[in-house]
Design an enzyme around this catalytic site. Structure first.
Site, PDB file in Angstrom:
ATOM      1  N   ALA A 172      29.430  83.726  23.540  1.00 45.40           N
ATOM      2  CA  ALA A 172      29.815  82.573  24.346  1.00 45.40           C
ATOM      3  C   ALA A 172      30.387  81.477  23.454  1.00 45.40           C
ATOM      4  O   ALA A 172      30.477  81.630  22.239  1.00 45.40           O
ATOM      5  CB  ALA A 172      28.606  82.072  25.134  1.00 45.40           C
ATOM      6  N   SER A 173      30.744  80.372  24.067  1.00 50.73           N
ATOM      7  CA  SER A 173      31.411  79.309  23.324  1.00 50.73           C
ATOM      8  C   SER A 173      30.466  78.589  22.369  1.00 50.73           C
ATOM      9  O   SER A 173      30.886  78.098  21.324  1.00 50.73           O
ATOM     10  CB  SER A 173      32.015  78.290  24.298  1.00 50.73           C
ATOM     11  OG  SER A 173      31.020  77.782  25.167  1.00 50.73           O
ATOM     12  N   ALA A 190      27.078  79.951  21.495  1.00 55.54           N
ATOM     13  CA  ALA A 190      26.220  80.883  20.754  1.00 55.54           C
ATOM     14  C   ALA A 190      26.563  82.309  21.146  1.00 55.54           C
ATOM     15  O   ALA A 190      27.305  82.547  22.107  1.00 55.54           O
ATOM     16  CB  ALA A 190      24.748  80.596  21.049  1.00 55.54           C
ATOM     17  N   GLN A 191      26.038  83.261  20.393  1.00 60.65           N
ATOM     18  CA  GLN A 191      26.155  84.653  20.794  1.00 60.65           C
ATOM     19  C   GLN A 191      24.775  85.309  20.739  1.00 60.65           C
ATOM     20  O   GLN A 191      23.876  84.859  20.023  1.00 60.65           O
ATOM     21  CB  GLN A 191      27.186  85.411  19.979  1.00 60.65           C
ATOM     22  CG  GLN A 191      26.885  85.675  18.535  1.00 60.65           C
ATOM     23  CD  GLN A 191      28.068  86.384  17.854  1.00 60.65           C
ATOM     24  OE1 GLN A 191      29.240  86.107  18.122  1.00 60.65           O
ATOM     25  NE2 GLN A 191      27.768  87.319  16.962  1.00 60.65           N
ATOM     26  N   LYS A 214      19.348  84.716  20.273  1.00 56.62           N
ATOM     27  CA  LYS A 214      20.500  83.853  20.565  1.00 56.62           C
ATOM     28  C   LYS A 214      20.749  82.972  19.344  1.00 56.62           C
ATOM     29  O   LYS A 214      19.865  82.215  18.918  1.00 56.62           O
ATOM     30  CB  LYS A 214      20.220  82.992  21.796  1.00 56.62           C
ATOM     31  CG  LYS A 214      21.426  82.220  22.312  1.00 56.62           C
ATOM     32  CD  LYS A 214      21.103  81.564  23.654  1.00 56.62           C
ATOM     33  CE  LYS A 214      22.312  80.887  24.268  1.00 56.62           C
ATOM     34  NZ  LYS A 214      22.003  80.314  25.594  1.00 56.62           N
ATOM     35  N   ASP A 262      22.600  76.189  36.622  1.00 53.55           N
ATOM     36  CA  ASP A 262      23.731  77.121  36.507  1.00 53.55           C
ATOM     37  C   ASP A 262      23.339  78.499  37.049  1.00 53.55           C
ATOM     38  O   ASP A 262      23.405  79.498  36.324  1.00 53.55           O
ATOM     39  CB  ASP A 262      24.156  77.225  35.042  1.00 53.55           C
ATOM     40  CG  ASP A 262      25.538  77.851  34.877  1.00 53.55           C
ATOM     41  OD1 ASP A 262      26.298  77.874  35.867  1.00 53.55           O
ATOM     42  OD2 ASP A 262      25.857  78.320  33.768  1.00 53.55           O
TER      43      ASP A 262
END
Length: 560
Positions: free
Chosen positions: A139-140, A142-143, A158, A293
């Protein structure tokens, strides 16, 4: 100037990159009106003048969304926050902002490993029995990598993207300057308070960068569902968790983004829709702290139709006062009390210049739409969208917490309808709203609020005589001062100051030339190249000062 000094800062390269993207997508006028072009020109950077025809031909919302994607993580997150502002943007804009995804190119494992080594104090291979080098998701911010602890527990790791914090901090500085420039130069945007929105976004993004804060959010929500088997929140492994990394249990379930898999697993769609709605409504109206979200990718279904929520980076908060306002609005709509609806909406509006008479007329028309509709039969999502349309028509904006709540309502109803075409959010919300209304008018609640009001009144009355005495004493002594701060004069004052400085330099330069000329006519003293040394040095100094003055005027765009 708002952008003055940028040419000497480390942000210049980022400014050039952002301005280039804006121009390529056909927003060159905005670059000019924000004052970016002169800054970059003075720094020797030339912006691209050509436009790509296929980009400029796209609808404006699409161009804005694609430009935000190119600008990087901070602006992707900004677009996701703007997607919650249904009170500011029409549906086509919200739809485009909603397409902004967290997907990003994966970071090479060696970079991730180095950061994990620093945070864990040991090699990841020693801490985990197994760690997948290929990310499960990138993701923008973290991964995520799958891993297994030595006790056999399946987890996800994460990790924040290395080096992202300085980039985000630079972007926040630029956004703050841009917001100030927008308020100064775009009168039509001033009412939406861009600077305040950027401040709120900065706080929100700062929380998302802290991966330990995400885990604290998760545990807070887990505590509110401690006695329920229907809602699952992944457990946090705190011994491996910090600001740049967290470790949580792996959720082995079916994502609601894959409805075919939901059907193949034999899960009960209707039950899932009701349980998910009840969980979020409980968080909103009972706890005042909710997952903000709940899109399909963040919701998984486990055997037994249990629901697991993941990714608690974005959360919402509703105070008791806010919840009372929402319940009061719904009650006023049902009772056709237009005056009370207007009062609530004016309390929500953040602008001081609202046209109350026009608002009252619009509210009357809105109330008529819900004439005779019982509370349990309201289409909440539609009603709240109608409220935001009314606010937008009156050029008003909602506080951020209410805008986020409305966005969650809309998302939740869409998710419920995708699971069950007969899903009715109003029916699910009615019990929570009734309980909230009863709680609001319980004798114990009224007594508590009454005591608090009396205490506040007594405190004000106790200090009022002293404050009046001080005010009168200051008035008698002539010590009362009126401070008027006009923001729009700031640029003028800065330019006037620069002009005065240049005028002073010019006067000194003229005096130096005259003095040097007189010195050249006086005999005696040391000489240089056959001329009096002091006179010659005076002319050299005058030449240097004159060159500096010319360059300064040229770099400022002719003294504007």
């Amino acid at each position: 100037m708002l952008w003055e000094g940028l040419s000497a800062t480390r942000d210049l390269g980022r400014v050039y990159e952002i301005a280039s993207i804006l121009i390529r997508y056909g927003f060159g006028d905005m670059v000019g009106r924000l004052g970016l072009a002169p800054v970059l020109a003075r720094a020797g950077r030339v912006l691209p003048l050509g436009h790509m025809e296929e980009l400029v031909a796209l609808p404006t919302p699409v161009r804005v969304r694609q430009a935000l994607e190119e600008m990087g993580p901070s602006f992707v997150k900004l677009g996701q926050v703007l997607a919650t502002r249904v009170d500011l943007f029409p549906p086509e804009w919200i739809t485009e902002f909603g397409k902004l995804q967290n997907q990003a190119p994966e970071v090479p494992y060696e970079l991730i490993r180095q950061q994990m080594l620093e945070d864990l104090g040991a090699s990841p291979e020693a801490v985990f029995a197994w760690l997948d080098r290929t990310p499960l998701a990138a993701a923008s911010i973290a991964q995520v990598h799958r891993a297994r602890l030595h006790d056999g527990t399946e987890v996800v790791v994460k990790v924040r993207r290395p080096g992202i914090k300085p980039v985000v901090e630079a972007d926040m500085r630029l956004l703050q300057r841009a917001a100030q420039a927008m308020e100064a130069r775009f009168e039509e945007l001033r009412q939406f308070q861009p600077s305040a929105m950027v401040r709120q976004f900065k706080v929100s993004l700062g929380r998302e960068l802290d991966l330990a804060a995400e885990c604290r959010h998760a545990e807070r929500i887990a505590a509110s569902f401690a006695g329920s088997d229907e809602i699952v929140v992944p457990a946090v492994h705190w011994q491996y968790t910090g600001p740049r990394m967290n470790v949580q249990d792996f959720v082995d379930g079916v994502s609601l983004s894959n409805m075919a898999a939901v059907d193949a697993a034999g899960l009960d769609r209707k039950l899932i829709a009701r349980r998910g709605a009840n969980a979020v409504l409980k968080m909103m109206f009972e706890d005042g702290f909710f997952h903000a979200d709940p899109h399909p990718g963040n919701v998984f279904v486990l055997p037994g139709n249990r629901i697991a929520l993941i990714d608690y980076g974005m959360v919402g908060r509703l105070s008791d006062a806010r919840r009372n306002q929402v319940v009061g609005l719904l009650d006023a709509l049902v009772m056709r009390d237009a005056a009370r609806v207007t009062d609530v909406m004016l309390e929500w509006a953040t602008q001081p210049n609202a046209d109350e008479s026009q608002m009252a007329l619009d509210v009357d028309a809105l109330v008529d739409q819900y004439h005779g509709v019982a509370l349990g039969q309201l289409n909440l999502a539609t009603m709240l969208i109608d409220v935001t349309v009314l606010l937008r028509a009156n050029r008003l904006a909602l506080p951020a917490d209410l805008a986020l709540m409305i966005k969650v309502f809309v998302t939740l109803e869409g998710l419920g309808r995708s699971l069950d075409p007969d899903f009715d959010m109003a029916s699910e919300a009615a019990p929570f709203l009734r309980r909230a209304m009863l709680q609001r008018y319980r004798p114990a609640t009224l007594l508590r609020d009454g005591i608090r009001t009396l205490a506040d009144t007594a405190e004000i009355m106790s200090v009022l005589p002293r404050d009046i005495r001080r005010l009168l004493r200051s008035a008698r002594r002539g010590n009362i001062k009126l401070h008027v701060d006009i923001d729009h004069l700031e640029d003028f004052g800065t330019q006037l100051n620069h002009s005065a400085n240049r005028l002073t330099v010019g006067v000194v330069l003229a005096a130096l030339i005259i003095g040097s000329s007189i010195t050249l006519t006086v005999g005696g003293g040391p000489t240089l190249l056959g001329l009096p040394a002091f006179g010659l040095l005076g002319f050299v100094g005058a030449a240097i000062a004159g060159a500096w003055l010319v360059v300064s005027i040229w770099r400022s765009g002719g003294g504007r």
